[in-house]
Write an enzyme that holds these catalytic residues in place. Sequence first.
Site, PDB file in Angstrom:
ATOM      1  N   TYR A 164      16.006  10.172 -29.803  1.00 20.93           N
ATOM      2  CA  TYR A 164      15.751  10.597 -28.412  1.00 20.93           C
ATOM      3  C   TYR A 164      15.254  12.045 -28.338  1.00 20.93           C
ATOM      4  CZ  TYR A 164      16.699  11.387 -23.419  1.00 20.93           C
ATOM      5  OH  TYR A 164      16.587  11.699 -22.091  1.00 20.93           O
ATOM      6  N   LYS A 168      11.385  13.353 -26.950  1.00 15.69           N
ATOM      7  CA  LYS A 168      11.124  14.256 -25.822  1.00 15.69           C
ATOM      8  C   LYS A 168      10.337  15.479 -26.297  1.00 15.69           C
ATOM      9  CE  LYS A 168      13.142  11.755 -22.604  1.00 15.69           C
ATOM     10  NZ  LYS A 168      12.332  11.014 -21.619  1.00 15.69           N
TER      11      LYS A 168
HETATM   12  P1  NAP Z   1      18.504   4.927 -16.614  1.00 20.28           P
HETATM   13  O1  NAP Z   1      19.393   4.924 -15.424  1.00 20.28           O
HETATM   14  O2  NAP Z   1      18.908   4.210 -17.835  1.00 20.28           O
HETATM   15  O3  NAP Z   1      17.063   4.456 -16.130  1.00 20.28           O
HETATM   16  C1  NAP Z   1      16.021   4.266 -17.036  1.00 20.28           C
HETATM   17  C2  NAP Z   1      14.927   3.499 -16.351  1.00 20.28           C
HETATM   18  O4  NAP Z   1      13.848   3.292 -17.286  1.00 20.28           O
HETATM   19  C3  NAP Z   1      15.368   2.104 -15.903  1.00 20.28           C
HETATM   20  O5  NAP Z   1      14.759   1.795 -14.673  1.00 20.28           O
HETATM   21  C4  NAP Z   1      14.836   1.215 -17.018  1.00 20.28           C
HETATM   22  O6  NAP Z   1      14.614  -0.120 -16.609  1.00 20.28           O
HETATM   23  C5  NAP Z   1      13.525   1.921 -17.267  1.00 20.28           C
HETATM   24  N1  NAP Z   1      12.887   1.481 -18.491  1.00 20.28           N
HETATM   25  C6  NAP Z   1      13.374   1.475 -19.756  1.00 20.28           C
HETATM   26  N2  NAP Z   1      12.479   0.942 -20.595  1.00 20.28           N
HETATM   27  C7  NAP Z   1      11.399   0.592 -19.859  1.00 20.28           C
HETATM   28  C8  NAP Z   1      10.156   0.000 -20.133  1.00 20.28           C
HETATM   29  N3  NAP Z   1       9.819  -0.387 -21.376  1.00 20.28           N
HETATM   30  N4  NAP Z   1       9.269  -0.175 -19.123  1.00 20.28           N
HETATM   31  C9  NAP Z   1       9.581   0.197 -17.857  1.00 20.28           C
HETATM   32  N5  NAP Z   1      10.758   0.723 -17.523  1.00 20.28           N
HETATM   33  C10 NAP Z   1      11.655   0.937 -18.512  1.00 20.28           C
HETATM   34  O7  NAP Z   1      18.249   6.435 -17.124  1.00 20.28           O
HETATM   35  P2  NAP Z   1      17.913   7.797 -16.355  1.00 20.28           P
HETATM   36  O8  NAP Z   1      18.912   8.774 -16.817  1.00 20.28           O
HETATM   37  O9  NAP Z   1      17.673   7.567 -14.926  1.00 20.28           O
HETATM   38  O10 NAP Z   1      16.537   8.159 -17.099  1.00 20.28           O
HETATM   39  C11 NAP Z   1      15.316   8.388 -16.430  1.00 20.28           C
HETATM   40  C12 NAP Z   1      14.531   9.401 -17.251  1.00 20.28           C
HETATM   41  O11 NAP Z   1      15.230  10.653 -17.256  1.00 20.28           O
HETATM   42  C13 NAP Z   1      14.360   9.019 -18.715  1.00 20.28           C
HETATM   43  O12 NAP Z   1      13.061   9.348 -19.158  1.00 20.28           O
HETATM   44  C14 NAP Z   1      15.381   9.891 -19.425  1.00 20.28           C
HETATM   45  O13 NAP Z   1      15.044  10.128 -20.759  1.00 20.28           O
HETATM   46  C15 NAP Z   1      15.298  11.135 -18.572  1.00 20.28           C
HETATM   47  N6  NAP Z   1      16.426  12.042 -18.671  1.00 20.28           N
HETATM   48  C16 NAP Z   1      17.663  11.653 -18.306  1.00 20.28           C
HETATM   49  C17 NAP Z   1      18.697  12.558 -18.395  1.00 20.28           C
HETATM   50  C18 NAP Z   1      20.094  12.195 -17.994  1.00 20.28           C
HETATM   51  O14 NAP Z   1      21.003  13.024 -18.205  1.00 20.28           O
HETATM   52  N7  NAP Z   1      20.333  11.029 -17.404  1.00 20.28           N
HETATM   53  C19 NAP Z   1      18.486  13.852 -18.864  1.00 20.28           C
HETATM   54  C20 NAP Z   1      17.204  14.216 -19.228  1.00 20.28           C
HETATM   55  C21 NAP Z   1      16.191  13.313 -19.127  1.00 20.28           C
HETATM   56  P3  NAP Z   1      15.693  -1.300 -16.909  1.00 20.28           P
HETATM   57  O15 NAP Z   1      16.693  -1.266 -15.790  1.00 20.28           O
HETATM   58  O16 NAP Z   1      14.835  -2.515 -16.915  1.00 20.28           O
HETATM   59  O17 NAP Z   1      16.314  -1.000 -18.244  1.00 20.28           O
END
Ligand code: NAP
Length: 250
Positions: A164, A168
């Site tokens: 991961y 990024k």
């Molecule tokens: P999340 O709740 O797990 O949501 C991830 C989303 O991405 C879900 O809608 C998932 O769909 C979708 N996804 C995964 N694989 C996909 C694919 N092949 N095609 C289309 N959609 C796909 O996680 P989140 O924390 O909201 O993450 C959103 C973004 O923020 C990510 O890029 C993550 O790396 C980034 N981020 C998160 C954090 C944190 O602390 N949460 C921190 C920094 C960055 P499904 O429901 O179908 O799986």
Amino acid sequence: MTAIALVTGANKGIGFATARQLGARGWIVLAGARDEARGKQAAQDLIGGGADARFVQLDVTDEESVARAAAWIDAEFGVLDVLVNNAGIARGDWSGKPSETTVTTMRTVYETNVFGVVAVTNAMLPLLRRAPAARIVNVSSEVGSITANLDRRSPMFGMASIPYPSSKTALNMITAMYAKELVDTPIKVNAANPGYCATDLNHHSGFRTADQGAEVSVHLATLPEDGPTGQLWGHLWTADGGGGSGVLPW
Ligand code: NAP
């Protein structure tokens, strides 16, 4: 002006919150989701909250799905003002240490977090070029910052995992390169650091909310003409408990 925004991975977490916040501005929100049932439900929930939202089937790892989504947006609107490359996954093997990481896991994470962003961005660029001032937001993370990871005072220093974080880091460079290519156009390309938000991605261990994370993407999606391009911007999490928002080191 009614703007049209596409958010990938909009069915939950930070992506859903981003779609909701953009919808609250009166924008047309295209909620990208790989799963039809989850995506339709998300669009319904957004509409229930007063947004003008449509579900777009979009699996970022499936080039046919990406091409179909771009063709549909072209036929329906002929233009795209904002692309938020939000879809992302986190995976690790055993302890997550580099020495225990399999190439299979690396490939899986890169398919979504890196190659998926390039596929979606290139498919949407012709539509984004037709907008008067398009914005591309790549949802990255402070864990991709090489500077932070090598800084003993940074909360990132204790981490030693590659799938991961390095995905990024790659996304950060991809952001910088698109920003350079598009510097003479009205399009701005930036990477967002939502901060550590409680979502399914981290089993809800984050100390920020998905809404707070989404505010970072919305800020970059709505930058004015004199706003920056080619930056990693968002939540600042420092060892001394600092907060707020700003530019992060690559
Ligand atoms: P999340 O709740 O797990 O949501 C991830 C989303 O991405 C879900 O809608 C998932 O769909 C979708 N996804 C995964 N694989 C996909 C694919 N092949 N095609 C289309 N959609 C796909 O996680 P989140 O924390 O909201 O993450 C959103 C973004 O923020 C990510 O890029 C993550 O790396 C980034 N981020 C998160 C954090 C944190 O602390 N949460 C921190 C920094 C960055 P499904 O429901 O179908 O799986």
